[in-house]
Design a protein around this motif. Structure first.
Motif, PDB file in Angstrom:
ATOM      1  N   ARG A 180      28.769  -6.776 -11.820  1.00 35.16           N
ATOM      2  CA  ARG A 180      29.046  -7.350 -13.147  1.00 35.16           C
ATOM      3  C   ARG A 180      27.775  -7.900 -13.787  1.00 35.16           C
ATOM      4  O   ARG A 180      27.590  -7.827 -15.009  1.00 35.16           O
ATOM      5  CB  ARG A 180      30.115  -8.442 -13.013  1.00 35.16           C
ATOM      6  CG  ARG A 180      30.693  -8.900 -14.344  1.00 35.16           C
ATOM      7  CD  ARG A 180      31.840  -9.866 -14.156  1.00 35.16           C
ATOM      8  NE  ARG A 180      33.040  -9.215 -13.668  1.00 35.16           N
ATOM      9  CZ  ARG A 180      33.552  -9.375 -12.437  1.00 35.16           C
ATOM     10  NH1 ARG A 180      32.932 -10.162 -11.568  1.00 35.16           N
ATOM     11  NH2 ARG A 180      34.648  -8.767 -12.082  1.00 35.16           N
ATOM     12  N   HIS A 181      26.878  -8.435 -12.965  1.00 36.16           N
ATOM     13  CA  HIS A 181      25.642  -9.021 -13.485  1.00 36.16           C
ATOM     14  C   HIS A 181      24.658  -7.968 -13.984  1.00 36.16           C
ATOM     15  O   HIS A 181      23.643  -8.312 -14.597  1.00 36.16           O
ATOM     16  CB  HIS A 181      24.985  -9.877 -12.406  1.00 36.16           C
ATOM     17  CG  HIS A 181      24.550  -9.114 -11.179  1.00 36.16           C
ATOM     18  ND1 HIS A 181      25.409  -8.341 -10.435  1.00 36.16           N
ATOM     19  CD2 HIS A 181      23.329  -8.995 -10.580  1.00 36.16           C
ATOM     20  CE1 HIS A 181      24.752  -7.793  -9.424  1.00 36.16           C
ATOM     21  NE2 HIS A 181      23.496  -8.172  -9.497  1.00 36.16           N
ATOM     22  N   LEU A 182      24.968  -6.687 -13.734  1.00 40.40           N
ATOM     23  CA  LEU A 182      24.054  -5.617 -14.147  1.00 40.40           C
ATOM     24  C   LEU A 182      24.624  -4.741 -15.257  1.00 40.40           C
ATOM     25  O   LEU A 182      23.959  -3.798 -15.689  1.00 40.40           O
ATOM     26  CB  LEU A 182      23.732  -4.728 -12.936  1.00 40.40           C
ATOM     27  CG  LEU A 182      22.939  -5.387 -11.813  1.00 40.40           C
ATOM     28  CD1 LEU A 182      22.840  -4.456 -10.620  1.00 40.40           C
ATOM     29  CD2 LEU A 182      21.544  -5.771 -12.306  1.00 40.40           C
ATOM     30  N   CYS A 183      25.827  -5.051 -15.736  1.00 41.00           N
ATOM     31  CA  CYS A 183      26.473  -4.166 -16.708  1.00 41.00           C
ATOM     32  C   CYS A 183      25.732  -4.101 -18.038  1.00 41.00           C
ATOM     33  O   CYS A 183      25.937  -3.155 -18.812  1.00 41.00           O
ATOM     34  CB  CYS A 183      27.922  -4.607 -16.935  1.00 41.00           C
ATOM     35  SG  CYS A 183      29.034  -4.214 -15.560  1.00 41.00           S
ATOM     36  N   ASP A 184      24.885  -5.084 -18.307  1.00 46.87           N
ATOM     37  CA  ASP A 184      24.096  -5.022 -19.540  1.00 46.87           C
ATOM     38  C   ASP A 184      22.763  -4.307 -19.335  1.00 46.87           C
ATOM     39  O   ASP A 184      22.001  -4.122 -20.285  1.00 46.87           O
ATOM     40  CB  ASP A 184      23.848  -6.429 -20.086  1.00 46.87           C
ATOM     41  CG  ASP A 184      23.079  -7.317 -19.119  1.00 46.87           C
ATOM     42  OD1 ASP A 184      23.019  -6.976 -17.917  1.00 46.87           O
ATOM     43  OD2 ASP A 184      22.553  -8.358 -19.557  1.00 46.87           O
ATOM     44  N   ARG A 185      22.485  -3.855 -18.106  1.00 47.50           N
ATOM     45  CA  ARG A 185      21.228  -3.166 -17.811  1.00 47.50           C
ATOM     46  C   ARG A 185      21.454  -1.737 -17.323  1.00 47.50           C
ATOM     47  O   ARG A 185      20.601  -0.869 -17.566  1.00 47.50           O
ATOM     48  CB  ARG A 185      20.447  -3.935 -16.739  1.00 47.50           C
ATOM     49  CG  ARG A 185      20.093  -5.358 -17.140  1.00 47.50           C
ATOM     50  CD  ARG A 185      19.407  -6.088 -16.000  1.00 47.50           C
ATOM     51  NE  ARG A 185      18.176  -5.425 -15.590  1.00 47.50           N
ATOM     52  CZ  ARG A 185      17.467  -5.773 -14.516  1.00 47.50           C
ATOM     53  NH1 ARG A 185      17.885  -6.767 -13.748  1.00 47.50           N
ATOM     54  NH2 ARG A 185      16.356  -5.130 -14.218  1.00 47.50           N
ATOM     55  N   LEU A 186      22.551  -1.514 -16.610  1.00 51.40           N
ATOM     56  CA  LEU A 186      22.849  -0.202 -16.056  1.00 51.40           C
ATOM     57  C   LEU A 186      24.256   0.209 -16.467  1.00 51.40           C
ATOM     58  O   LEU A 186      25.128  -0.636 -16.677  1.00 51.40           O
ATOM     59  CB  LEU A 186      22.769  -0.232 -14.521  1.00 51.40           C
ATOM     60  CG  LEU A 186      21.435  -0.624 -13.887  1.00 51.40           C
ATOM     61  CD1 LEU A 186      21.586  -0.740 -12.381  1.00 51.40           C
ATOM     62  CD2 LEU A 186      20.344   0.377 -14.241  1.00 51.40           C
ATOM     63  N   ALA A 187      24.473   1.514 -16.564  1.00 45.87           N
ATOM     64  CA  ALA A 187      25.823   2.029 -16.817  1.00 45.87           C
ATOM     65  C   ALA A 187      26.570   2.051 -15.491  1.00 45.87           C
ATOM     66  O   ALA A 187      26.235   2.815 -14.587  1.00 45.87           O
ATOM     67  CB  ALA A 187      25.740   3.427 -17.408  1.00 45.87           C
ATOM     68  N   VAL A 188      27.558   1.172 -15.366  1.00 48.67           N
ATOM     69  CA  VAL A 188      28.328   1.057 -14.129  1.00 48.67           C
ATOM     70  C   VAL A 188      29.600   1.890 -14.267  1.00 48.67           C
ATOM     71  O   VAL A 188      30.420   1.652 -15.162  1.00 48.67           O
ATOM     72  CB  VAL A 188      28.669  -0.411 -13.824  1.00 48.67           C
ATOM     73  CG1 VAL A 188      29.560  -0.507 -12.595  1.00 48.67           C
ATOM     74  CG2 VAL A 188      27.381  -1.228 -13.628  1.00 48.67           C
ATOM     75  N   PHE A 189      29.748   2.859 -13.386  1.00 53.81           N
ATOM     76  CA  PHE A 189      30.919   3.742 -13.387  1.00 53.81           C
ATOM     77  C   PHE A 189      31.818   3.387 -12.202  1.00 53.81           C
ATOM     78  O   PHE A 189      31.326   3.097 -11.110  1.00 53.81           O
ATOM     79  CB  PHE A 189      30.494   5.201 -13.297  1.00 53.81           C
ATOM     80  CG  PHE A 189      30.164   5.829 -14.630  1.00 53.81           C
ATOM     81  CD1 PHE A 189      30.688   7.067 -14.957  1.00 53.81           C
ATOM     82  CD2 PHE A 189      29.346   5.181 -15.549  1.00 53.81           C
ATOM     83  CE1 PHE A 189      30.396   7.653 -16.191  1.00 53.81           C
ATOM     84  CE2 PHE A 189      29.048   5.757 -16.771  1.00 53.81           C
ATOM     85  CZ  PHE A 189      29.583   6.999 -17.104  1.00 53.81           C
TER      86      PHE A 189
END
Length: 309
Positions: free
Chosen positions: A178-187
Protein backbone atom coordinates in the motif's frame (compact mmCIF):
# COMPACT_ATOMS: atom_id res chain seq x y z
CA UNK A 1 5.35 0.08 -28.53
CA UNK A 2 6.38 2.96 -26.22
CA UNK A 3 7.58 1.82 -22.79
CA UNK A 4 4.87 1.69 -20.17
CA UNK A 5 5.16 3.81 -17.02
CA UNK A 6 3.83 3.20 -13.53
CA UNK A 7 1.14 5.82 -14.05
CA UNK A 8 -0.30 4.28 -17.23
CA UNK A 9 0.12 0.59 -16.39
CA UNK A 10 -3.45 -0.15 -15.38
CA UNK A 11 -6.56 -2.17 -16.06
CA UNK A 12 -7.39 -5.77 -16.95
CA UNK A 13 -4.64 -7.69 -18.74
CA UNK A 14 -5.31 -11.03 -20.39
CA UNK A 15 -2.95 -13.98 -20.28
CA UNK A 16 -1.98 -15.76 -23.49
CA UNK A 17 -2.80 -19.35 -22.48
CA UNK A 18 -1.15 -22.21 -24.38
CA UNK A 19 -3.31 -24.63 -26.40
CA UNK A 20 -1.55 -27.98 -25.94
CA UNK A 21 -1.83 -31.01 -28.24
CA UNK A 22 -2.05 -34.61 -27.05
CA UNK A 23 1.67 -35.06 -27.82
CA UNK A 24 2.50 -32.14 -25.43
CA UNK A 25 3.37 -29.76 -28.26
CA UNK A 26 1.97 -26.22 -28.45
CA UNK A 27 -0.69 -25.82 -31.14
CA UNK A 28 0.45 -22.55 -32.69
CA UNK A 29 -2.51 -22.46 -35.06
CA UNK A 30 -4.93 -22.39 -32.15
CA UNK A 31 -2.58 -20.06 -30.29
CA UNK A 32 -3.08 -17.46 -33.01
CA UNK A 33 -6.84 -17.72 -32.47
CA UNK A 34 -6.36 -17.25 -28.72
CA UNK A 35 -4.29 -14.11 -29.26
CA UNK A 36 -6.78 -12.69 -31.76
CA UNK A 37 -9.70 -13.34 -29.38
CA UNK A 38 -7.87 -11.58 -26.55
CA UNK A 39 -6.94 -8.63 -28.72
CA UNK A 40 -10.56 -8.25 -29.82
CA UNK A 41 -12.05 -8.56 -26.35
CA UNK A 42 -11.35 -5.05 -25.08
CA UNK A 43 -8.75 -5.99 -22.45
CA UNK A 44 -6.35 -3.18 -21.64
CA UNK A 45 -3.37 -5.32 -22.61
CA UNK A 46 -2.11 -8.87 -23.12
CA UNK A 47 0.85 -10.62 -21.54
CA UNK A 48 2.77 -13.84 -21.96
CA UNK A 49 4.49 -16.38 -19.76
CA UNK A 50 2.75 -15.99 -16.45
CA UNK A 51 2.19 -19.07 -14.30
CA UNK A 52 -1.10 -19.78 -16.08
CA UNK A 53 0.75 -19.71 -19.41
CA UNK A 54 3.25 -22.35 -18.23
CA UNK A 55 6.39 -20.29 -18.81
CA UNK A 56 8.45 -22.89 -16.94
CA UNK A 57 7.82 -25.46 -19.71
CA UNK A 58 8.97 -23.47 -22.75
CA UNK A 59 12.01 -24.29 -24.83
CA UNK A 60 13.95 -21.38 -26.28
CA UNK A 61 12.48 -22.05 -29.72
CA UNK A 62 8.93 -22.04 -28.34
CA UNK A 63 9.66 -18.92 -26.32
CA UNK A 64 10.83 -16.96 -29.36
CA UNK A 65 8.03 -18.18 -31.63
CA UNK A 66 5.38 -17.32 -29.05
CA UNK A 67 6.75 -13.83 -28.52
CA UNK A 68 7.15 -13.06 -32.19
CA UNK A 69 3.50 -14.01 -32.75
CA UNK A 70 2.20 -11.93 -29.85
CA UNK A 71 4.39 -8.90 -30.61
CA UNK A 72 3.38 -8.86 -34.28
CA UNK A 73 -0.36 -9.23 -33.69
CA UNK A 74 -0.60 -6.93 -30.67
CA UNK A 75 1.38 -4.22 -32.47
CA UNK A 76 -0.86 -4.50 -35.52
CA UNK A 77 -3.97 -4.28 -33.33
CA UNK A 78 -2.62 -1.34 -31.32
CA UNK A 79 -3.04 -3.23 -28.02
CA UNK A 80 -0.35 -2.87 -25.32
CA UNK A 81 1.58 -6.05 -24.60
CA UNK A 82 4.03 -7.31 -22.01
CA UNK A 83 6.37 -10.24 -22.50
CA UNK A 84 7.27 -12.61 -19.69
CA UNK A 85 10.96 -13.45 -19.46
CA UNK A 86 10.70 -15.45 -16.27
CA UNK A 87 12.73 -18.59 -15.68
CA UNK A 88 13.84 -20.39 -12.49
CA UNK A 89 17.45 -19.78 -13.60
CA UNK A 90 18.64 -16.21 -13.28
CA UNK A 91 21.08 -16.69 -16.17
CA UNK A 92 18.40 -18.01 -18.53
CA UNK A 93 15.96 -15.36 -17.39
CA UNK A 94 18.51 -12.65 -18.17
CA UNK A 95 19.01 -14.11 -21.65
CA UNK A 96 15.25 -14.18 -22.20
CA UNK A 97 14.98 -10.57 -21.05
CA UNK A 98 17.45 -9.59 -23.77
CA UNK A 99 15.48 -11.45 -26.44
CA UNK A 100 12.14 -10.06 -25.25
CA UNK A 101 13.53 -6.53 -25.19
CA UNK A 102 14.39 -6.78 -28.89
CA UNK A 103 10.63 -6.97 -29.63
CA UNK A 104 10.06 -3.67 -27.73
CA UNK A 105 7.13 -4.63 -25.50
CA UNK A 106 5.62 -2.10 -23.12
CA UNK A 107 7.23 -3.98 -20.21
CA UNK A 108 8.91 -7.28 -19.39
CA UNK A 109 7.63 -9.47 -16.56
CA UNK A 110 10.14 -11.28 -14.35
CA UNK A 111 10.30 -13.57 -11.34
CA UNK A 112 13.25 -14.05 -9.01
CA UNK A 113 15.65 -17.00 -9.48
CA UNK A 114 13.88 -19.84 -7.74
CA UNK A 115 16.05 -22.78 -6.71
CA UNK A 116 17.47 -21.14 -3.57
CA UNK A 117 15.85 -18.36 -1.51
CA UNK A 118 17.62 -15.03 -1.98
CA UNK A 119 18.93 -12.71 0.70
CA UNK A 120 17.87 -9.04 0.41
CA UNK A 121 21.11 -7.93 -1.28
CA UNK A 122 20.82 -10.86 -3.70
CA UNK A 123 17.22 -9.92 -4.48
CA UNK A 124 18.25 -6.37 -5.37
CA UNK A 125 21.16 -7.68 -7.43
CA UNK A 126 18.84 -10.04 -9.32
CA UNK A 127 16.31 -7.35 -10.24
CA UNK A 128 19.05 -4.84 -11.07
CA UNK A 129 20.79 -7.40 -13.30
CA UNK A 130 17.59 -8.22 -15.17
CA UNK A 131 16.88 -4.51 -15.59
CA UNK A 132 20.34 -4.05 -17.05
CA UNK A 133 19.58 -6.66 -19.70
CA UNK A 134 16.29 -5.03 -20.71
CA UNK A 135 17.73 -2.26 -22.92
CA UNK A 136 15.46 0.44 -21.53
CA UNK A 137 12.28 -1.66 -21.41
CA UNK A 138 10.74 -1.38 -17.92
CA UNK A 139 10.18 -4.36 -15.63
CA UNK A 140 7.23 -5.78 -13.71
CA UNK A 141 8.12 -8.13 -10.83
CA UNK A 142 5.84 -11.06 -10.03
CA UNK A 143 6.14 -12.35 -6.46
CA UNK A 144 3.48 -15.08 -6.04
CA UNK A 145 2.71 -16.81 -2.74
CA UNK A 146 4.64 -19.93 -3.78
CA UNK A 147 7.86 -18.09 -4.67
CA UNK A 148 10.75 -19.25 -2.51
CA UNK A 149 11.84 -15.64 -1.94
CA UNK A 150 8.99 -13.66 -0.41
CA UNK A 151 9.54 -9.92 -0.60
CA UNK A 152 8.26 -7.88 2.34
CA UNK A 153 7.35 -4.19 2.48
CA UNK A 154 10.83 -2.91 3.36
CA UNK A 155 12.56 -4.83 0.57
CA UNK A 156 9.89 -3.79 -1.93
CA UNK A 157 10.55 -0.18 -1.02
CA UNK A 158 14.30 -0.72 -1.44
CA UNK A 159 13.70 -2.19 -4.91
CA UNK A 160 11.59 0.83 -5.84
CA UNK A 161 14.41 3.12 -4.63
CA UNK A 162 17.33 1.27 -6.23
CA UNK A 163 15.91 -0.08 -9.50
CA UNK A 164 14.21 2.79 -11.36
CA UNK A 165 13.37 0.48 -14.28
CA UNK A 166 10.89 -1.33 -12.01
CA UNK A 167 7.42 0.09 -12.70
CA UNK A 168 5.05 -2.57 -11.39
CA UNK A 169 4.41 -5.52 -9.12
CA UNK A 170 2.09 -8.48 -9.16
CA UNK A 171 1.35 -9.54 -5.59
CA UNK A 172 -1.44 -11.52 -3.87
CA UNK A 173 -2.90 -8.41 -2.20
CA UNK A 174 -2.30 -4.74 -1.56
CA UNK A 175 -1.49 -5.05 2.15
CA UNK A 176 2.31 -5.27 1.82
CA UNK A 177 2.46 -2.71 -0.99
CA UNK A 178 0.00 0.00 0.00
CA UNK A 179 2.89 2.36 0.75
CA UNK A 180 4.13 1.96 -2.83
CA UNK A 181 0.89 2.41 -4.78
CA UNK A 182 1.81 5.99 -5.62
CA UNK A 183 5.19 4.89 -7.05
CA UNK A 184 4.55 1.50 -8.66
CA UNK A 185 1.59 -0.07 -10.45
CA UNK A 186 0.45 -2.76 -8.02
CA UNK A 187 -1.51 -5.58 -9.65
CA UNK A 188 -3.57 -8.08 -7.64
CA UNK A 189 -5.34 -11.38 -8.30
CA UNK A 190 -8.15 -10.89 -10.79
CA UNK A 191 -10.98 -12.08 -8.57
CA UNK A 192 -10.00 -9.55 -5.86
CA UNK A 193 -9.81 -6.54 -8.15
CA UNK A 194 -12.88 -4.59 -7.00
CA UNK A 195 -11.76 -4.49 -3.37
CA UNK A 196 -8.13 -4.15 -4.45
CA UNK A 197 -8.85 -0.99 -6.43
CA UNK A 198 -10.38 0.57 -3.34
CA UNK A 199 -7.04 -0.04 -1.59
CA UNK A 200 -4.91 1.39 -4.40
CA UNK A 201 -4.38 -1.48 -6.85
CA UNK A 202 -3.83 -0.39 -10.45
CA UNK A 203 -5.17 -3.52 -12.12
CA UNK A 204 -4.84 -7.27 -12.49
CA UNK A 205 -3.11 -9.89 -14.58
CA UNK A 206 -6.43 -11.52 -14.49
CA UNK A 207 -7.74 -15.01 -13.84
CA UNK A 208 -11.17 -13.46 -14.44
CA UNK A 209 -9.99 -12.67 -17.98
CA UNK A 210 -9.21 -16.39 -18.27
CA UNK A 211 -12.91 -16.99 -17.67
CA UNK A 212 -14.13 -14.13 -19.86
CA UNK A 213 -11.87 -11.35 -21.17
CA UNK A 214 -14.81 -9.18 -22.24
CA UNK A 215 -16.63 -9.88 -18.98
CA UNK A 216 -13.57 -8.91 -16.95
CA UNK A 217 -13.47 -5.57 -18.78
CA UNK A 218 -17.18 -5.00 -18.15
CA UNK A 219 -16.53 -5.64 -14.45
CA UNK A 220 -13.65 -3.13 -14.49
CA UNK A 221 -15.98 -0.51 -15.95
CA UNK A 222 -18.65 -1.36 -13.35
CA UNK A 223 -16.15 -0.56 -10.59
CA UNK A 224 -16.26 3.08 -11.72
CA UNK A 225 -20.04 3.34 -12.07
CA UNK A 226 -21.54 1.06 -9.42
CA UNK A 227 -19.09 0.17 -6.67
CA UNK A 228 -21.61 -1.84 -4.66
CA UNK A 229 -22.53 -4.00 -7.65
CA UNK A 230 -18.85 -4.54 -8.48
CA UNK A 231 -18.12 -5.68 -4.93
CA UNK A 232 -21.12 -8.00 -4.99
CA UNK A 233 -19.79 -9.59 -8.17
CA UNK A 234 -16.42 -10.02 -6.47
CA UNK A 235 -18.12 -11.79 -3.57
CA UNK A 236 -19.80 -14.21 -5.97
CA UNK A 237 -16.57 -14.71 -7.91
CA UNK A 238 -14.65 -15.57 -4.78
CA UNK A 239 -17.37 -17.97 -3.72
CA UNK A 240 -17.49 -19.68 -7.13
CA UNK A 241 -13.72 -20.13 -7.22
CA UNK A 242 -13.53 -21.33 -3.61
CA UNK A 243 -16.41 -23.80 -3.96
CA UNK A 244 -16.04 -25.08 -7.50
CA UNK A 245 -12.54 -24.40 -8.89
CA UNK A 246 -9.99 -24.70 -6.07
CA UNK A 247 -11.46 -28.05 -4.84
CA UNK A 248 -10.67 -29.59 -8.22
CA UNK A 249 -7.18 -29.92 -6.75
CA UNK A 250 -5.06 -29.13 -9.81
CA UNK A 251 -2.19 -26.69 -10.35
CA UNK A 252 -2.98 -23.09 -11.28
CA UNK A 253 -2.46 -23.47 -15.06
CA UNK A 254 -4.99 -26.31 -15.14
CA UNK A 255 -7.49 -24.29 -13.12
CA UNK A 256 -7.10 -21.22 -15.33
CA UNK A 257 -7.56 -23.29 -18.48
CA UNK A 258 -10.66 -24.77 -16.90
CA UNK A 259 -11.98 -21.24 -16.42
CA UNK A 260 -11.28 -20.54 -20.10
CA UNK A 261 -13.11 -23.72 -21.11
CA UNK A 262 -16.08 -22.60 -19.01
CA UNK A 263 -16.03 -19.22 -20.74
CA UNK A 264 -15.77 -20.71 -24.27
CA UNK A 265 -14.11 -17.62 -25.75
CA UNK A 266 -11.19 -19.33 -27.54
CA UNK A 267 -10.11 -22.89 -28.50
CA UNK A 268 -7.66 -23.40 -25.66
CA UNK A 269 -8.77 -26.71 -24.14
CA UNK A 270 -8.04 -27.90 -20.62
CA UNK A 271 -4.82 -29.81 -21.34
CA UNK A 272 -1.60 -28.60 -19.67
CA UNK A 273 1.95 -29.70 -20.34
CA UNK A 274 3.64 -32.71 -18.80
CA UNK A 275 4.06 -33.64 -15.99
CA UNK A 276 1.05 -31.72 -14.63
CA UNK A 277 -2.45 -33.13 -14.76
CA UNK A 278 -5.49 -31.36 -16.13
CA UNK A 279 -9.24 -31.24 -15.64
CA UNK A 280 -11.21 -33.55 -17.89
CA UNK A 281 -13.25 -31.71 -20.53
CA UNK A 282 -16.17 -33.86 -19.38
CA UNK A 283 -16.28 -31.85 -16.14
CA UNK A 284 -16.68 -28.52 -17.92
CA UNK A 285 -20.41 -28.49 -18.83
CA UNK A 286 -21.51 -28.87 -15.20
CA UNK A 287 -19.09 -26.15 -14.10
CA UNK A 288 -20.32 -23.91 -16.89
CA UNK A 289 -23.91 -24.32 -15.72
CA UNK A 290 -22.94 -23.25 -12.20
CA UNK A 291 -20.95 -20.28 -13.51
CA UNK A 292 -23.77 -19.10 -15.77
CA UNK A 293 -26.11 -19.04 -12.79
CA UNK A 294 -23.65 -17.45 -10.36
CA UNK A 295 -21.88 -15.01 -12.71
CA UNK A 296 -24.24 -14.10 -15.56
CA UNK A 297 -22.69 -10.63 -15.99
CA UNK A 298 -19.32 -12.14 -16.87
CA UNK A 299 -20.52 -14.85 -19.22
CA UNK A 300 -22.85 -12.67 -21.30
CA UNK A 301 -20.02 -12.52 -23.81
CA UNK A 302 -20.71 -10.68 -27.08
CA UNK A 303 -17.74 -12.20 -28.88
CA UNK A 304 -18.98 -14.00 -31.97
CA UNK A 305 -16.31 -16.69 -31.98
CA UNK A 306 -17.59 -18.55 -28.91
CA UNK A 307 -16.40 -22.14 -28.68
CA UNK A 308 -19.15 -24.75 -28.52
CA UNK A 309 -17.17 -27.68 -27.17
Amino acid sequence: MPPLRAENLTGVWGSVLLPVNADDSIDFGRLGQVVDALLGSGVHGVYTNGTAAEFFTLTDTEYDRLHELVAERASAAGVPFQLGASHPSGQLSRDRVRRAAALRPGAIQIVLPDWLPLQPDETVAAVRGLAGAADGVPLVLYNPPYAKTQIGPALLERLADEVPQLIGLKVPGVEATRHLCDRLAVFVAGHTLASGRLEGAAGSYSNVACLSPAGAVRWWDLMSTDQAAALDLERRLREFIARHIVPLGFADPALDKTLAAIGRWAPIGTRVRWPHQFVSPDAVPALRAVAEQALPELLADPLSARITA
